[in-house]
Design an enzyme around this catalytic site. Structure first.
Site, PDB file in Angstrom:
ATOM      1  CG  ASP A  55      32.108  39.494  15.761  1.00 22.50           C
ATOM      2  OD1 ASP A  55      32.817  38.903  16.673  1.00 22.50           O
ATOM      3  OD2 ASP A  55      31.467  40.619  16.193  1.00 22.50           O
ATOM      4  CG  ASP A  57      36.817  39.628  17.971  1.00 17.27           C
ATOM      5  OD1 ASP A  57      36.596  40.465  16.950  1.00 17.27           O
ATOM      6  OD2 ASP A  57      36.084  39.233  18.812  1.00 17.27           O
ATOM      7  CG  ASP A 135      34.786  38.891  28.987  1.00 11.76           C
ATOM      8  OD1 ASP A 135      35.377  37.811  28.333  1.00 11.76           O
ATOM      9  OD2 ASP A 135      33.929  39.422  28.398  1.00 11.76           O
TER      10      ASP A 135
END
Ligand code: ATP
Ligand code: MG
Length: 431
Positions: A55, A57, A135
């Site tokens: 996907d 983002d 992260d």
């Protein structure tokens, strides 16, 4: 904060052609409205690695309401993180406003940290702040639609080259803020075949217990992501190696600790089969996956109850209930999966009977295929030598027409026929 490394278009491999056209549309629409717009996260990472992102983002300096105004097909979602989802048929492009530091937060949009854990994270910030709150370094690379460059604040490009998964900032603090990052570390290491940075390998076993405070619903979702990544076996190995598995499946981990290695062989084989199915594009049913992950416990409990003199059916019924009740305190299991799980388990008791009516009826039930696959899995994992012949029988009967099926079945179960014989004898005696 140091200046970013900016790689011009001519020096990197991210091409607009490889990006989903819908993501490109969103990026341009934002840019044309005067906002900053970047592709970020897995999309950039996977394109730089030459892979196919699952996907795309987008990160921007436009606030969610501004994004909302720009797209007709937009929905605002999320409480913890306020995000815009732009819908294009089945594809969703996630648009997130740059996020800032939570320790500088004030007022309505504050982030909240409770016992070191980030419970709300809604402070808007700048691109550089957004990069540092992500992260892992390889997840904080930005593709700028304004000049097609790749922007790197945290050393992600170098870590991509050396195939190292490294946490941004102090890993101890970052794991405390959000313990699910430990599972993300394992997922990315397995999926990308990256080495975990040394500070992570030391920290994971020490911090694994932090997972116990995460909501069981979030853990259920994460477990599916972990095992449906196409690298379930490797993920399973890493979860065990770093002491995380027991914080997801305590009962299964208990079953691994005994002398018999069947339990671990079984789960490993289930993971291998899951990977093989994903490889050839076959669907995976979460109920089957969870049924496999909990089978060692169900099997063990059933045997224990049978040893106390309980008949097999009630023993397994009770075992199923107890194991599920225990498990949902760790990872919630939605009701729609619990029933099929029970059916798969209970079918294991019905499959050994091979007489006409019962077998033919079983073949027609919607869950037969899952129950049969589960039987094959038990055999593959070496549960019991007698399973080989039973598996062959069920494999063969599926290839037959009705007459062939009838010919393969026993007319009546030995138990039932025993009863009949006794009844007949009794009649003869009376007479
Ligand atoms: P993939 O979609 O391939 O699983 P991804 O890296 O895109 O991988 P997402 O879960 O889609 O992962 O998240 C998108 C990005 O958001 C990540 O790359 C990361 O930068 C950031 N992110 C996601 N979850 C967290 C988290 N728990 N803590 C910090 N940053 C996060
Ligand atoms: Mg993603």
């Amino acid at each position: 904060m140091t200046d970013p490394l900016i790689i011009p278009r001519a020096e990197h491999g991210v091409s607009r052609k490889a990006i989903s056209p819908n993501a490109v549309k969103v990026l341009y629409r934002l840019k044309d409205a005067g906002f900053a717009a970047y592709l970020v996260g897995g999309g950039v990472r996977d394109l730089l690695l030459g892979g196919h992102p699952k996907d795309f983002d987008v990160a921007t300096d436009a606030h969610p309401d501004e994004v909302y105004k720009l797209f007709r097909n937009c929905r605002l979602i999320g409480r913890r993180f306020r995000l815009a989802h732009v819908h294009f048929g089945r594809e969703i492009i996630e648009v997130a406003t740059f996020r800032g530091h939570h320790d500088q937060a004030e007022g309505e949009n504050e982030s909240r940290v409770e016992n070191g854990m980030l419970v709300r994270d809604n402070v808007y910030g700048t691109l550089v702040e957004d990069a540092w709150r992500r992260d892992f370094t390889i997840n904080a690379l930005y593709y700028n639609i304004a000049d097609f460059s790749v922007v790197d604040y945290t050393g992600g490009l170098q870590d991509l080259q050396t195939r190292t998964l490294r946490m941004i900032g102090d890993p101890e603090v970052r794991f405390q803020e959000d313990p699910v990052r430990m599972l993300r570390a394992i997922r990315f290491a397995a999926k990308l075949d990256f080495r975990l940075a040394n500070e992570l390998t030391e920290l994971l076993p020490q911090q694994a217990h932090l997972l116990d405070v995460i909501s069981s619903a979030r853990l259920f979702d994460e477990v599916l992501k972990l095992f449906l990544s196409g690298h379930a076996e490797k993920t399973f190995d890493l979860l065990l190696r770093y002491g995380l598995f027991q914080h997801l499946f305590a009962q299964t981990a208990d079953a691994f600790s005994g002398e018999d290695t069947y339990a671990e062989r079984f789960v490993r084989q289930a993971m291998r089969n899951t990977d093989a199915r994903i490889q050839v594009g076959k669907p995976i049913n979460p109920a089957f996956l969870y049924a496999a992950l909990l089978w060692p416990s169900v099997h063990w409990h059933t045997t224990q109850l049978q040893n106390t003199g309980m008949p097999p059916m009630p023993a397994m019924t009770q075992a199923c209930r107890e194991v599920l009740d225990q498990q949902i305190s760790q990872t919630a299991i939605p009701k729609r999966f619990r029933l099929p799980m029970k059916e798969i388990w209970m079918m294991q008791l019905r499959l050994p009977h091979r007489e006409c009516r019962r077998s033919l009826r079983l073949l027609e039930t919607p869950r037969f295929r899952a129950g049969y696959d589960f039987l094959l899995l038990r055999h593959q994992a070496g549960e019991d030598e007698t399973l080989a012949e039973l598996c062959d029988w069920w494999t063969e009967i599926q290839t037959k027409d009705e007459a062939g099926r009838l010919a393969m079945c026993r007319p009546i179960s030995p138990q039932a026929s025993g009863k009949k014989r006794r009844r007949r004898k009794a009649k003869v005696k009376k007479a």
